[in-house]
Design a protein around this motif. Sequence first.
Motif, PDB file in Angstrom:
ATOM      1  N   LEU A   1       1.010  -1.653  -0.059  1.00 49.28           N
ATOM      2  CA  LEU A   1      -0.062  -0.082  -0.593  1.00 49.28           C
ATOM      3  C   LEU A   1       0.875   1.813  -0.073  1.00 49.28           C
ATOM      4  CD1 LEU A   1      -2.599   1.070   0.116  1.00 49.28           C
ATOM      5  CD2 LEU A   1      -2.395   1.751   2.371  1.00 49.28           C
ATOM      6  N   LEU A   2       1.596   1.252   0.833  1.00 48.56           N
ATOM      7  CA  LEU A   2       2.491   2.575   0.686  1.00 48.56           C
ATOM      8  C   LEU A   2       3.312   2.770  -0.590  1.00 48.56           C
ATOM      9  CD1 LEU A   2       4.974   2.118   3.973  1.00 48.56           C
ATOM     10  CD2 LEU A   2       2.832   4.201   3.172  1.00 48.56           C
ATOM     11  N   GLN A   3       3.920   1.969  -1.346  1.00 47.53           N
ATOM     12  CA  GLN A   3       4.182   1.652  -2.530  1.00 47.53           C
ATOM     13  C   GLN A   3       3.229   2.100  -3.628  1.00 47.53           C
ATOM     14  OE1 GLN A   3       5.330  -2.645  -3.095  1.00 47.53           O
ATOM     15  NE2 GLN A   3       7.428  -2.109  -3.082  1.00 47.53           N
ATOM     16  N   VAL A   4       2.318   2.022  -3.516  1.00 44.14           N
ATOM     17  CA  VAL A   4       1.099   2.230  -3.932  1.00 44.14           C
ATOM     18  C   VAL A   4       1.212   3.774  -4.173  1.00 44.14           C
ATOM     19  CG1 VAL A   4      -1.335   1.753  -4.806  1.00 44.14           C
ATOM     20  CG2 VAL A   4      -0.439   0.089  -4.824  1.00 44.14           C
ATOM     21  N   ILE A   5       0.604   4.669  -2.560  1.00 41.74           N
ATOM     22  CA  ILE A   5       0.760   5.430  -2.524  1.00 41.74           C
ATOM     23  C   ILE A   5       1.732   6.262  -2.784  1.00 41.74           C
ATOM     24  CG2 ILE A   5       0.535   7.193  -0.133  1.00 41.74           C
ATOM     25  CD1 ILE A   5      -1.109   5.562   0.510  1.00 41.74           C
ATOM     26  N   GLY A   6       2.946   5.900  -2.539  1.00 38.44           N
ATOM     27  CA  GLY A   6       4.211   6.632  -3.229  1.00 38.44           C
ATOM     28  C   GLY A   6       4.046   7.340  -4.428  1.00 38.44           C
ATOM     29  N   ALA A   7       3.929   5.569  -5.080  1.00 36.77           N
ATOM     30  CA  ALA A   7       4.026   5.754  -6.944  1.00 36.77           C
ATOM     31  C   ALA A   7       2.230   7.054  -7.576  1.00 36.77           C
ATOM     32  CB  ALA A   7       3.626   4.605  -7.580  1.00 36.77           C
ATOM     33  N   ARG A   8       1.682   7.466  -6.300  1.00 37.26           N
ATOM     34  CA  ARG A   8       0.464   7.841  -6.880  1.00 37.26           C
ATOM     35  C   ARG A   8       0.805   9.975  -6.864  1.00 37.26           C
ATOM     36  NH1 ARG A   8      -4.930   5.385  -3.734  1.00 37.26           N
ATOM     37  NH2 ARG A   8      -5.461   3.665  -5.325  1.00 37.26           N
ATOM     38  N   MET A   9       1.511   9.848  -4.824  1.00 39.55           N
ATOM     39  CA  MET A   9       2.101  11.321  -5.165  1.00 39.55           C
ATOM     40  C   MET A   9       3.012  11.851  -5.743  1.00 39.55           C
ATOM     41  SD  MET A   9       2.283  10.177  -0.269  1.00 39.55           S
ATOM     42  CE  MET A   9       2.526  11.849  -0.193  1.00 39.55           C
TER      43      MET A   9
ATOM     44  N   CYS B   1      -3.077  14.199  -0.617  1.00 37.37           N
ATOM     45  CA  CYS B   1      -4.258  14.008   0.153  1.00 37.37           C
ATOM     46  C   CYS B   1      -5.990  13.096  -0.636  1.00 37.37           C
ATOM     47  CB  CYS B   1      -4.941  15.067   0.640  1.00 37.37           C
ATOM     48  SG  CYS B   1      -3.355  14.649   2.488  1.00 37.37           S
ATOM     49  N   ARG B   2      -6.282  14.156  -1.737  1.00 43.41           N
ATOM     50  CA  ARG B   2      -7.227  13.363  -2.626  1.00 43.41           C
ATOM     51  C   ARG B   2      -5.739  11.791  -3.456  1.00 43.41           C
ATOM     52  NH1 ARG B   2      -8.588  18.532  -3.595  1.00 43.41           N
ATOM     53  NH2 ARG B   2      -7.327  18.739  -5.151  1.00 43.41           N
ATOM     54  N   ALA B   3      -5.372  12.373  -4.092  1.00 44.99           N
ATOM     55  CA  ALA B   3      -4.745  10.576  -4.613  1.00 44.99           C
ATOM     56  C   ALA B   3      -4.409   9.704  -3.165  1.00 44.99           C
ATOM     57  CB  ALA B   3      -3.598  11.283  -5.011  1.00 44.99           C
ATOM     58  N   ILE B   4      -4.325  10.033  -2.127  1.00 51.29           N
ATOM     59  CA  ILE B   4      -3.684   9.255  -1.223  1.00 51.29           C
ATOM     60  C   ILE B   4      -4.929   8.158  -0.496  1.00 51.29           C
ATOM     61  CG2 ILE B   4      -3.476   8.614   1.509  1.00 51.29           C
ATOM     62  CD1 ILE B   4      -0.932  11.135   0.995  1.00 51.29           C
ATOM     63  N   ARG B   5      -6.084   8.614  -0.929  1.00 47.64           N
ATOM     64  CA  ARG B   5      -7.619   9.071  -0.219  1.00 47.64           C
ATOM     65  C   ARG B   5      -7.911   8.003  -1.026  1.00 47.64           C
ATOM     66  NH1 ARG B   5      -8.056  14.019   1.029  1.00 47.64           N
ATOM     67  NH2 ARG B   5      -7.581  14.667   3.731  1.00 47.64           N
ATOM     68  N   GLU B   6      -7.414   7.806  -2.584  1.00 47.65           N
ATOM     69  CA  GLU B   6      -7.992   6.647  -2.979  1.00 47.65           C
ATOM     70  C   GLU B   6      -8.308   5.212  -2.775  1.00 47.65           C
ATOM     71  OE1 GLU B   6     -10.003   7.138  -6.513  1.00 47.65           O
ATOM     72  OE2 GLU B   6     -10.325   9.248  -5.909  1.00 47.65           O
ATOM     73  N   PRO B   7      -9.327   4.532  -3.063  1.00 48.49           N
ATOM     74  CA  PRO B   7      -9.123   3.467  -2.546  1.00 48.49           C
ATOM     75  C   PRO B   7      -8.423   2.495  -3.881  1.00 48.49           C
ATOM     76  CG  PRO B   7     -11.558   3.306  -3.098  1.00 48.49           C
ATOM     77  CD  PRO B   7     -10.624   4.678  -3.361  1.00 48.49           C
ATOM     78  N   ALA B   8      -7.388   1.769  -2.909  1.00 48.32           N
ATOM     79  CA  ALA B   8      -6.301   0.733  -3.512  1.00 48.32           C
ATOM     80  C   ALA B   8      -6.379  -1.006  -3.382  1.00 48.32           C
ATOM     81  CB  ALA B   8      -4.744   1.108  -3.061  1.00 48.32           C
ATOM     82  N   ARG B   9      -6.189  -1.267  -4.657  1.00 49.31           N
ATOM     83  CA  ARG B   9      -6.528  -2.895  -5.241  1.00 49.31           C
ATOM     84  C   ARG B   9      -5.277  -3.654  -4.300  1.00 49.31           C
ATOM     85  NH1 ARG B   9      -9.603  -6.744  -5.845  1.00 49.31           N
ATOM     86  NH2 ARG B   9     -11.344  -5.910  -6.592  1.00 49.31           N
TER      87      ARG B   9
END
Length: 641
Positions: free
Chosen positions: A271-279, A316-324
């Motif tokens: 999840l941290l990897q997904v959030i990092g890529a989004r940010m 923050c909006r990008a972080i809040r998006e659900p992730a699979r």
Amino acid sequence: MYLAGQYPLSVAQYLRLREHIPPLYGLLSVNAAVLAFTHRHLAPGLLVYAIPALLILACLGRMVVWARPVTAADLDPEVARVRLRRTHVFAVAFAMAFVAWALALDQYGGPYEHGHVAVFVSVTVLGCVFCLSFLPRAAMAVCVTVLGTFLVYSLVTGTGVLIAIAANITLVAVGILKILRDSYRSFVDLETSQRDLNAERRQAQALGEENARLAQTDALTGMPNRRFFFATLESLLERSDPEDTFSVGLIDLDRFKPINDTHGHAHGDRLLQVIGARMTSECPADAIVARLGGDEFGLIVMGGAQQAERVANDLCRAIREPARIGDIMVSVGCSAGIAVYPQTAGTANLLFDRADFALYHAKNHKRGQCVLFSQELERLIRTEQALDAALQGAELRTELSLNFQPIVATEDLDTIGVECLARWHSPKLGDIAPELLIASAERIGRAREVTVTLFDKALEALGQLPSGLRVAFNLSGNDICNPATIDALLARMAASGCDPRRVLVEITESSLISEFDIASAALERLRETGMRIALDDFGTGYSSLSSLHQLPLDMVKIDRSFAARLDEAAGRRLITAIRHLARSLSLECVIEGIETENQLVSARLAGFSLAQGFFIARPMTLPAVLDRLAQPGTDRWSAAG
């Protein structure tokens, strides 16, 4: 300037030849002109004027070609090899032309002229060999062409002296060629070793740069890390003018720990990897986002407060998006704090601390929002600093005290116990609110001392209260999750001689969320001694029903916000349902916040047997409680209210 090992071997040969070829053609031109001059009255004009003129012009033309500036094309290895082969051809061609012309002139004149021809051949060929030392094959070809022709010519003419001269020149040339071959081999070895050394240096530099990059990169997400963040911040401060503006932000994830605990750290890392890529994708070019550690991220925006808030909100909006993550969908929230340079602070540490305080304020008061550090927060942080300083030097036994608020039976207002409420009177700051006392104690590391001191006072009060009454004592999440604090409370309880069954420990559900298992185990230890456990502020937590089933509870205290709804039909139905739920779990139930007579009557009709609130009695000192308890009748607390 040429440096060894800087270029491939063919290019290195070509560049070194550029230094020697122009002198070679100059040598040929001068020697040819001198030889023609000594034969000007003896040989035909074709041999002393026309042919040498053409040869000299060809030499000068080649000299000009070799003397031109080096271009980028000259450094191409393939181009260099072509030019080396061409030089070889020209060397043989010029050698044949000059030796043929010299031997043609040898047909004229006397012994001196013949000697001059021999000197011309020997000196010229040796000079050319030296000039071609970086192209040994061409040097060999020139020697073979010139000296071979001269030796054959000498043998054919049958002159002993000429044959001896040709033989001597040949022997000298052979020795020189051997020296040149060794010199060329040394040149090749030097080039190879220097090239290898340069390659190793480049590799070492590349490794150093890669190590430097890795040292400033977060291994999990590939984002810049804490070191890079603070290095960039320090660099900005060093080169910034007072008129420059930039912002420092901190973003912290909400509800991330439950994902780690429920699904495992592998899912949390993913999840941290997904959030990092989004940010990283969402971050604009004039901003830097870095992972500082855990679930905290740092932000540097080249702009003021509005731009920083816009970037932080986008992230923050990008972080809040659900992730699979694998087979599950997860989502987290986040809060952010921002500090602006130079309005907020002028140093890296202060900027970071102010942004961290804004984040702390967001998580505690505006969860899920972005908070800009302001003058109001500056006053608050100065207040906290003053509180911390006062508590750091406080005499806890003297400055801390307890007030008590009765808990009564709704039917007859008979007292069944009192709740202990902490009070702090600082000689420097005056009366301090209890929540500020607890927060300050946790910040400076005196939470256990404060709790134990207050518990001692609660046990002292318990010894003075009538034997039928119990004391409710509040514990914070820090207390419950600190084994040393639990040990100290149990030791105090054992040493006091008081009946543990008269002690009711109150906890709030929100204080258990971070370390639920540890808190549950600590409550079991307290309950094993006979103490009773109450869940305070029920209805305001995140998973109340789960808490009722999983925690070792004896009582629930309904939050005061529900008491205000007792005047409404819908509110009474809701509160009645809560009472039925507690009764089904065999839990006592206290409704807090009773402030009117109608609320008290409605609570009694809803089935609540216990209540607490300002209408019944306000918090008071122990002597006041004892005095009220000594009064006869059921209106003792109403009078107090």
